[in-house]
Each structure stands twice: as structure tokens, then as C-alpha cells.
Scaffold this motif. Structure first.
Motif, PDB file in Angstrom:
ATOM      1  N   VAL A  48      -3.181   7.905  -1.364  1.00  0.00           N
ATOM      2  CA  VAL A  48      -2.943   6.488  -1.130  1.00  0.00           C
ATOM      3  C   VAL A  48      -3.192   5.705  -2.408  1.00  0.00           C
ATOM      4  O   VAL A  48      -4.067   6.051  -3.214  1.00  0.00           O
ATOM      5  CB  VAL A  48      -3.847   5.958   0.003  1.00  0.00           C
TER       6      VAL A  48
ATOM      7  N   VAL B  88       1.817   5.313  -0.108  1.00  0.00           N
ATOM      8  CA  VAL B  88       1.321   6.626   0.299  1.00  0.00           C
ATOM      9  C   VAL B  88       2.326   7.676  -0.148  1.00  0.00           C
ATOM     10  O   VAL B  88       3.506   7.623   0.230  1.00  0.00           O
ATOM     11  CB  VAL B  88       1.102   6.722   1.822  1.00  0.00           C
TER      12      VAL B  88
ATOM     13  N   THR C  13      -3.817   1.750  -2.905  1.00  0.00           N
ATOM     14  CA  THR C  13      -3.943   0.468  -2.215  1.00  0.00           C
ATOM     15  C   THR C  13      -3.379  -0.654  -3.082  1.00  0.00           C
ATOM     16  O   THR C  13      -3.075  -0.466  -4.265  1.00  0.00           O
ATOM     17  CB  THR C  13      -5.411   0.150  -1.892  1.00  0.00           C
TER      18      THR C  13
ATOM     19  N   ASP D 266      -6.883   1.341   3.234  1.00  0.00           N
ATOM     20  CA  ASP D 266      -6.091   2.572   3.186  1.00  0.00           C
ATOM     21  C   ASP D 266      -5.200   2.604   4.427  1.00  0.00           C
ATOM     22  O   ASP D 266      -5.688   2.745   5.553  1.00  0.00           O
ATOM     23  CB  ASP D 266      -7.044   3.767   3.170  1.00  0.00           C
TER      24      ASP D 266
ATOM     25  N   THR E  98      -2.890   4.867   5.141  1.00  0.00           N
ATOM     26  CA  THR E  98      -2.297   6.188   5.332  1.00  0.00           C
ATOM     27  C   THR E  98      -2.053   6.495   6.802  1.00  0.00           C
ATOM     28  O   THR E  98      -0.969   6.976   7.187  1.00  0.00           O
ATOM     29  CB  THR E  98      -3.183   7.283   4.716  1.00  0.00           C
TER      30      THR E  98
ATOM     31  N   CYS F  42       0.875  -1.165   0.000  1.00  0.00           N
ATOM     32  CA  CYS F  42       0.000   0.000   0.000  1.00  0.00           C
ATOM     33  C   CYS F  42       0.913   1.216   0.000  1.00  0.00           C
ATOM     34  O   CYS F  42       1.745   1.372   0.905  1.00  0.00           O
ATOM     35  CB  CYS F  42      -0.917   0.008   1.217  1.00  0.00           C
TER      36      CYS F  42
END
Length: 479
Positions: A394, A288, A396, A369, A371, A286
């Protein structure tokens, strides 16, 4: 019609295309995306003037890969090599720092400095041989058995539950496990140890460069060379079947085995197709991206001088986070891999602004998410980080899979990096780049040497195609 069709304009596909064009062949490249690059794209994600790397950001192989050395990448683009290759911050304002200078690294590791030197110095002294060893199929005969033996012993040292036996403090283990966690998987393990030791060897030899202007510069350098030698690139052009490129004498595919199955259809021999179906993909990331109003306010000021940081805390904490992912859970305190390129390359953001690239590991296919978890982990080692965040975005694991068909489930590495798949990638063969369809070759990260921006999948597949189909040697790649 052309001599060669290349499907996919990622680093491996472009490397193969460059080699074939320089051999005097007519080459056309087909890319689904709107730009070349694959895992080495750069774009303005959040605001104009802020250049974010979409996937890869830091490039340990840019000065070390046999392909890039032959291509002389350092003469074609500007590369910044930070004094500190990577770092692992610890609570209380401490940090383990991997300087390019091995002696300086050892000096900063306290009572474990000598043990770290005994582990890493033999590899660093044979850095070129170690790199060559790991840039091909592990089923091939090594040209330097001494390098193989030394690397194998080091991997056994760090890839088993005895990985702490030589250390008495926490900084050196955190430094080693931080870099070893780049491949997604449980730790300790031989694949993670092998990947970490290779990256660590490069950290203390050539360093970990950042391309000025972003990772796209690497892809554009290859695309420019291809065009200069008569090749063509069609972006926004998705190939859905091998029949569409059947007029070429050779086809090189920078795609995952799952995409190869779709493209090949009935042309793939059943036994080969079943082997591709058995290939397994790993867990995911994921990502960010941040725009900041100032630099990251690290508790340890030396952290500002590293291009890459591995945020997890101690080795035990990192192993626990990776175990969560392997068990299908999202860690509360994830392992965060972070790059801060604008501190070294002012072209990446307007004056007074910074960009920050980060990701954490998550289960395959995740739509969560992360974040907040990533932000909290950074804030842990940089109190006040939240105060400098201007914007974030973000991506994913599910988004990554949507972005690139090769990232199955968000696996950006092109397949699980397991002990079995170090040998079977994607099939058991000393020449896995050669498919079972005559004239068709596979060059992606799903072939040896696996993930990374190194161009070696392209080099290996192009070398075979030149030999099998055209009876030609690999040409000079120098500018």
C-alpha cells in the motif's frame, strides 16, 4: 552555465527540455529523484522481475497529445492498445464495456446504446479537434468553435443533476461515470464530465495504450532524445532556490505552486505570490499494488480483455463514494481504478505471475491503509481474487506526498480540478505558464491542461520561453 535549466524530470519537464535542446540550446535538467519520470516511473516494488508503475499506468494521451504526436512516441516505444479501453463491472456478472469500436460499444449497452451514441459519436468524429481544444488554456480562442460547442453541450448533459435524463438502464451511466471519476471530486460536476468525455472520446478513437515495459519507457524515450541533442540530466539533485539556476537565461519548473513559492522566495512579486498561495489542492489517492499467481478471476470473462477497469458498481454508488471523500470520509465501498498490464505485456511479470495496479480516492493527507476496502471491491466483481494474491503493498496519500513534493497531501493531479481552477491554474491568465519572474516558466500539472502524461505543460512553457527569451520557433520533434 547553460541556456536553459529545467527543474523536475517528470513528463512535462522532459518535454520542455527536449524542445529547448532541439532548438539548439544548451539544456540541463535537475531531478530530485534517483531516476527520471516523475508520475511515469516504473520499478520492482515487491519482488524482482515484477515491474510496477509507481503513478500513471495507462496513457490515453500517448497517441493523442499534440506533443506526443509531434514527438512520434509510437515510433520510439512499443505500445499495446487493448481492444477494450476500459470497463465498469456490475453485480450479477454484467459489465459495461468501452471498446475502441464505438459501434460494438453501443451494441453492448442495450436500450441505452442509441443514447450513448448520440452523446459520444459527435465527439469521436472530431476527436483531434476536441483533444486540441482541451490541451491548452480555456481562456484562449478556440480554432474549432464547432468542437467547442459540441463538447460544451455534452459536458452540460453529463455534468449536472440531469445526467441520467437520456438513460433508462444502468450500464451506460456506469460506463460514463467510471471514466468521469478520474479527477477526484463530487459528481456530477462539469470538471468531471469534461475529463470523462475527453477520455471517452480517446477510448473510441486512438484507444488507451499501455507502454511495453511500463510507463518508465515514455520518460526514457524523452530522456534519450534530450541527451542525443546535447542535454544533460542530473538525478539526485534537488534545487532549493532559483538562485541556484540564476546563470541560465531561461528556467522551466515542473513543480507545484507550493514548491514555486519555496524556490522563488523574495524574487516572486507579492501579488503573484498571493495568487499562488490561493491555489487549492484536491483530495488524494491510496494506491495498492498486487502480485498475483494468476489473472483476476472476473465473473464477466470480457473483463480480462480491458486494460483499465472502474470498480464502483452503479452510477449512484460511485457518486456516493466520491461524496464521502469530498466530505472527508473514507468510503466503505470506494471507487477503485484498476489496471492489469501483465495480461497485455508479458515483460511485466515472470511466467505464471501477474501484477495489478490499483488505487482508490481518499481525503487529502490520509494515512489510512485502504488495502482491505480495495481488495473487497475487486472480490465483489471477481470472486476468488483473494486466493490469487501473492503479495501486496500500500502507498497511502501521505506516502504519495512524501514521495513527490508536487503531490501535496497526496493530490497526484497537481491541484483540485474544480470549475474555478479549470480557468485559474494556477493564476487567471491566457498564458499561465509564464510566471511573473522574467525568464521563469511553470510547466507542471498545476498549469493547463492539468493532470495526465501528455507533455503539454512542457510544450506550452517551452514555446513561450523560446519566443520571449530566444526569439526562436518550436523545432521539429520527429525522430
Amino acid at each position: 552555465m547553460s541556456d536553459v535549466s529545467v527543474v523536475g524530470a517528470g513528463p512535462n519537464g522532459l518535454a520542455a527540455a527536449v524542445i529547448m535542446a532541439r532548438a539548439g540550446l544548451t539544456v540541463r535538467v535537475f531531478e530530485t529523484g534517483s531516476t527520471v519520470g516523475g508520475g511515469s516511473r516504473t520499478k520492482e516494488l515487491l519482488e524482482p522481475g515484477h515491474l510496477h508503475d509507481i503513478c500513471s499506468a495507462v496513457h490515453p494521451m500517448a497517441l493523442a497529445s499534440p506533443f506526443f504526436r509531434s514527438f512520434e512516441l509510437q515510433k520510439r516505444i512499443d505500445l499495446v492498445v487493448p481492444e477494450i479501453s476500459y470497463a465498469s463491472p456490475l453485480d450479477g456478472g454484467r459489465a459495461a464495456l468501452a471498446y475502441r469500436d464505438l459501434d460494438r460499444t453501443v451494441a453492448g449497452l442495450g436500450r441505452d446504446g442509441a443514447a450513448y451514441r448520440r452523446l459520444m459519436e459527435p465527439l469521436v468524429k472530431r476527436s483531434e479537434a476536441v483533444t486540441e481544444l482541451l490541451m491548452g488554456s480555456l481562456l484562449s480562442v478556440p480554432r474549432d468553435p464547432i468542437a467547442l460547442a459540441g463538447f460544451g453541450l455534452a459536458a452540460l448533459d453529463q455534468g449536472t443533476p440531469l445526467w441520467n435524463r437520456r438513460f433508462v438502464e444502468d450500464a451506460a451511466p456506469a460506463l460514463l461515470s467510471g471514466v468521469a471519476a478520474h479527477p477526484v471530486g463530487r459528481m456530477p460536476s462539469l470538471p468531471s464530465a469534461g475529463g470523462g468525455l475527453m477520455l471517452g472520446t480517446l477510448a473510441h478513437s486512438v484507444g488507451w495504450p499501455l507502454p511495453v515495459g511500463g510507463s518508465q519507457a515514455i520518460a526514457e524515450a524523452m530522456a534519450d532524445d534530450l541527451r542525443a541533442h546535447g542535454g544533460t540530466i542530473s538525478t539526485g539533485h534537488r534545487i532549493t532556490s532559483l538562485d541556484e539556476v540564476a546563470d541560465s537565461r531561461a528556467v522551466i519548473l515542473d513543480v507545484s505552486p507550493s514548491v514555486l513559492l519555496e524556490l522563488g522566495g523574495d524574487r516572486l512579486p507579492p501579488r503573484y505570490a498571493r495568487a499562488l498561495e490561493r491555489f487549492r489542492y484536491g483530495n488524494a489517492a491510496c494506491k495498492v499494488d498486487f502480485i498475483l499467481s494468476g489473472p483476476v478471476p472476473w465473473t464477466n470473462p470480457e473483463m480480462a480483455h480491458t486494460g483499465t477497469a472502474h470498480l464502483a458498481g452503479t452510477r449512484a454508488e460511485l457518486a456516493a463514494a466520491e461524496d464521502d471523500v469530498a466530505s472527508g470520509r473514507h468510503p466503505r465501498r470506494p471507487y477503485v481504478l484498476l489496471s492489469q498490464p501483465s495480461g497485455f505485456d508479458p515483460t511485466r511479470a515472470p511466467a505464471g505471475r501477474h501484477i495489478l495496479w490499483s488505487y482508490c480516492h481518499v481525503p487529502a493527507g490520509s494515512t489510512v491503509d485502504m488495502t482491505e476496502a480495495v481488495t473487497a471491491q475487486i472480490e465483489r466483481f471477481a470472486p476468488g481474487f483473494r486466493d490469487v494474491i501473492v503479495r501486496s503493498q500500500v502507498t497511502t496519500a501521505a506516502d504519495l506526498a512524501q514521495y513527490n513534493a508536487n503531490y501535496v497531501g497526496g493530490d497526484f493531479g497537481g491541484g483540485a480540478v474544480t470549475l474555478a481552477q479549470m480557468l485559474i491554474r494556477p493564476v487567471l491568465s491566457p498564458k499561465p505558464w509564464r510566471t511573473r519572474v522574467p525568464g521563469v516558466y511553470l510547466s507542471s500539472a498545476s498549469t493547463p491542461p492539468g493532470p495526465g502524461v501528455h507533455g503539454m505543460g512542457g510544450l506550452h512553457s517551452a514555446r513561450l520561453a523560446l519566443k520571449d527569451v530566444f526569439g526562436l520557433p518550436v523545432p521539429s520533434l520527429a525522430p
